[in-house]
Motif scaffolding. Structure first.
Motif, short mmCIF file in Angstrom:
data_model
loop_
_atom_site.label_atom_id
_atom_site.label_comp_id
_atom_site.label_asym_id
_atom_site.label_seq_id
_atom_site.Cartn_x
_atom_site.Cartn_y
_atom_site.Cartn_z
N TYR A 10 49.99 30.23 45.53
CA TYR A 10 49.08 29.37 46.57
C TYR A 10 47.59 29.86 46.67
N CYS A 11 47.64 31.46 46.28
CA CYS A 11 46.38 31.96 46.24
C CYS A 11 45.50 31.49 44.82
N LEU A 12 46.41 31.20 43.79
CA LEU A 12 45.71 30.79 42.46
C LEU A 12 45.33 29.23 42.79
N LYS A 13 46.13 28.64 43.56
CA LYS A 13 45.67 27.01 43.75
C LYS A 13 44.45 27.06 44.49
N LYS A 14 44.28 27.62 45.58
CA LYS A 14 43.15 27.62 46.38
C LYS A 14 42.00 28.08 45.57
N VAL A 15 42.37 29.37 45.23
CA VAL A 15 40.80 29.90 44.18
C VAL A 15 40.50 28.90 43.27
N THR A 16 41.35 28.25 42.47
CA THR A 16 41.15 27.37 41.62
C THR A 16 40.35 26.07 42.10
N GLU A 17 40.76 25.46 43.22
CA GLU A 17 40.23 24.48 44.00
C GLU A 17 38.84 24.89 44.48
N LEU A 18 38.70 25.92 44.74
CA LEU A 18 37.35 26.31 45.16
C LEU A 18 36.44 27.03 44.20
N GLY A 19 36.61 26.45 42.82
CA GLY A 19 35.95 26.90 41.60
C GLY A 19 35.81 28.14 40.89
N GLY A 20 36.81 28.91 41.44
CA GLY A 20 37.05 30.39 40.81
C GLY A 20 37.86 30.13 39.59
N ILE A 21 37.87 31.22 38.85
CA ILE A 21 38.78 31.11 37.51
C ILE A 21 39.93 32.39 37.62
N VAL A 22 40.86 32.03 37.56
CA VAL A 22 42.01 33.09 37.77
C VAL A 22 42.59 33.60 36.37
N ILE A 23 42.05 34.63 36.00
CA ILE A 23 42.31 34.96 34.62
C ILE A 23 43.32 35.74 34.19
N ALA A 24 44.04 36.44 35.54
CA ALA A 24 45.02 37.40 35.05
C ALA A 24 46.16 37.37 36.30
N MET A 25 47.33 37.34 35.70
CA MET A 25 48.34 37.60 36.91
C MET A 25 49.54 38.40 36.30
#
Ligand code: NDP
Length: 438
Positions: free
Chosen positions: A241-256
């Motif tokens: 859900y951190c991935l979800k919100k970061v993406t919604e706010l315009g960030g790009i999650v590149i590694a998990m």
């Protein structure tokens, strides 16, 4: 009394409980003279670090071949000056009393930071739900609750989920609680919606740490998440859900990552695909590669900290990010590290971030969104109300912003603007000690 000597003497007592000792060290090392002056004598110190109750029990359960197994079960009720004991249950082979005492101690101060009336507790078992059938998990949950139910209740102790305890386990645990106690007093949070759960509880910790980061980025650096390259470790509830919100706010999650592998996806990780893989299919993160057309590089788990990113959210587990990892992140230009997990950074890593003016938030502040919405779940249950997703989400945003601003102000007042560890610990320590003695 020489306070330093007394603290050192006290810490030595916990040489065989390393996680708990680390939590105490982190707290005492960050207290300023005003906070330390509240420690009147050694008896006070003892009281502060001694749980009110530690409940331990054997959990006897049957597997699908009717063979009996025995695991250890625990509940640490640490301190209730700020309200009912509150904190999650963790099912993981690594669970022991040192880990649970560390988590329960942290929880006292975290819960105070939320501004809601909740004390500190934590519990769990060394049972490993991984690889168990739904029936075996159910058997275990019923056997666990059979031992625990006399000690919990809505006005006494309200457990929730944590690592290894998600919606499936909470459903079983709550059904078992009702059956054994004969009550339905909402003495668990994180319940499924049809059992009185709150909307936005599943999302709360991951969303909360992201709201915290947004507020911190605004105040320290006059920026936000748009276009930022982001690492989120883990791929469980908090991470997803951190991935979800970061993406919604315009960030790009590149590694998990998970405990086996990390994935590096330069074009960004897709929430829907990863959620389905992890939550519905209980798959491994390396399988993400087979589900997308994008470039995906699979490496060992720890390689996640070698990825060049602007922001990191450690959201997996305790002590997953050490000094060497911190050096790599700093040399790659990281500007913020926000803890979604409980104490994922070692003390040395955290100190390095602070020294290098990387915005660094301790989990007890930035991951408090989960317990905050648990507090809101209790409030809804007590009032027999059901608030909309937006209502809960807005309250969560407000709480995370309050937490950030309270501890940021405290850090600045202590003349140490980049030290949110000091800010959080001194702010919460003074609050709790005042409640204990007044
Ligand atoms: P989950 O069990 O849902 O997920 C944990 C994730 O971390 C899994 O992806 C797991 O992978 C991964 N992981 C475990 N150990 C390691 C490791 N050594 N290296 C890399 N990855 C690892 O737990 P949650 O998301 O609920 O909790 C994560 C953290 O957040 C914990 O510290 C928890 O205490 C804290 N927290 C959780 C809250 C909540 O509301 N859920 C609230 C506040 C804090 P694998 O599947 O391989 O084990």
């Amino acid at each position: 009394m020489n306070i330093e000597q007394s603290i050192n003497k006290l810490l030595e007592k916990y040489n065989n409980e390393p996680e708990f000792q680390t939590a105490l060290k982190e707290m005492f090392a960050s207290l300023d003279s005003k906070s330390l002056s509240l420690i009147k004598d050694e008896a006070f110190l003892e009281r502060l670090v001694t749980p009110d109750h530690i409940i331990t029990f054997d959990v006897k359960w049957l597997d699908d071949n009717n063979i009996e197994h025995i695991n250890k079960g625990y509940r640490v009720q640490f301190n209730n000056v700020n309200g009912v004991y509150k904190g999650g249950l963790r099912f993981h082979p690594s669970v022991n009393l040192s880990i649970l005492k560390f988590l329960a101690f942290e929880q006292i101060f975290k819960n105070y930071l939320t501004t809601l009336p909740m004390g500190g507790g934590k519990g769990g078992s060394d049972f490993d739900p991984k690889g168990k059938s739904d029936n075996e998990v159910k058997n275990f949950c019923y056997a666990f609750m059979k031992e625990l139910y006399p000690y919990i209740g809505v006005d006494k102790d309200v457990p929730a989920g944590d690592i290894g305890v998600g919606a499936r386990e909470i459903r079983n645990l709550y059904n078992a609680y009702k059956e054994y106690s004969g009550k339905s007093d909402c003495s668990l949070t994180g319940k499924p919606l049809d059992m009185g759960g709150s909307l936005c509880r599943t999302e709360a910790t991951g969303f909360g740490v992201t709201y915290f980061a947004l507020e911190a980025l605004k105040q320290y650096k006059h920026t936000d998440l748009k276009g930022k390259k982001v690492i989120v470790s883990g791929s469980g509830n908090v991470a997803l859900y951190c991935l979800k919100k970061v993406t919604e706010l315009g960030g790009i999650v590149i590694a998990m990552n998970d405990s086996s592998n990390s994935i590096y996806v330069p074009s960004g990780i897709n929430f829907d695909i990863l959620r389905e893989l992890k939550e519905d299919k209980r798959g491994r993160i390396k399988e993400y590669k087979d589900l997308v057309k994008d470039e995906v590089i699979v490496k060992e788990s720890k390689a996640i900290w070698e990825v060049k990113a602007d922001i990191a959210f450690p959201c997996a587990t305790q002590f997953e990010l050490d000094e060497e990892d911190a050096k790599k992140l700093i040399s790659n230009g990281v500007i913020g590290v926000f803890e979604g997990a409980n104490m994922p950074c070692t003390i040395e890593a955290a100190n390095l971030f602070i020294k290098n003016k990387v915005i660094y938030s301790p989990g007890k502040a930035s991951n408090a969104g989960g317990v905050a919405v648990s507090g809101l779940e209790i409030e809804q249950n007590k009032k027999n109300e059901k608030w909309s997703f937006e209502e809960v989400d807005n309250r969560l945003k407000g709480i995370m912003s309050t937490i950030f601003n309270n501890i940021y102000k405290c850090a600045k007042d202590l003349d140490d603007e980049y030290n949110l560890v000091k800010g959080a610990n001194n702010y919460a320590f003074i609050g709790i000690v005042n409640k204990m003695f007044h």
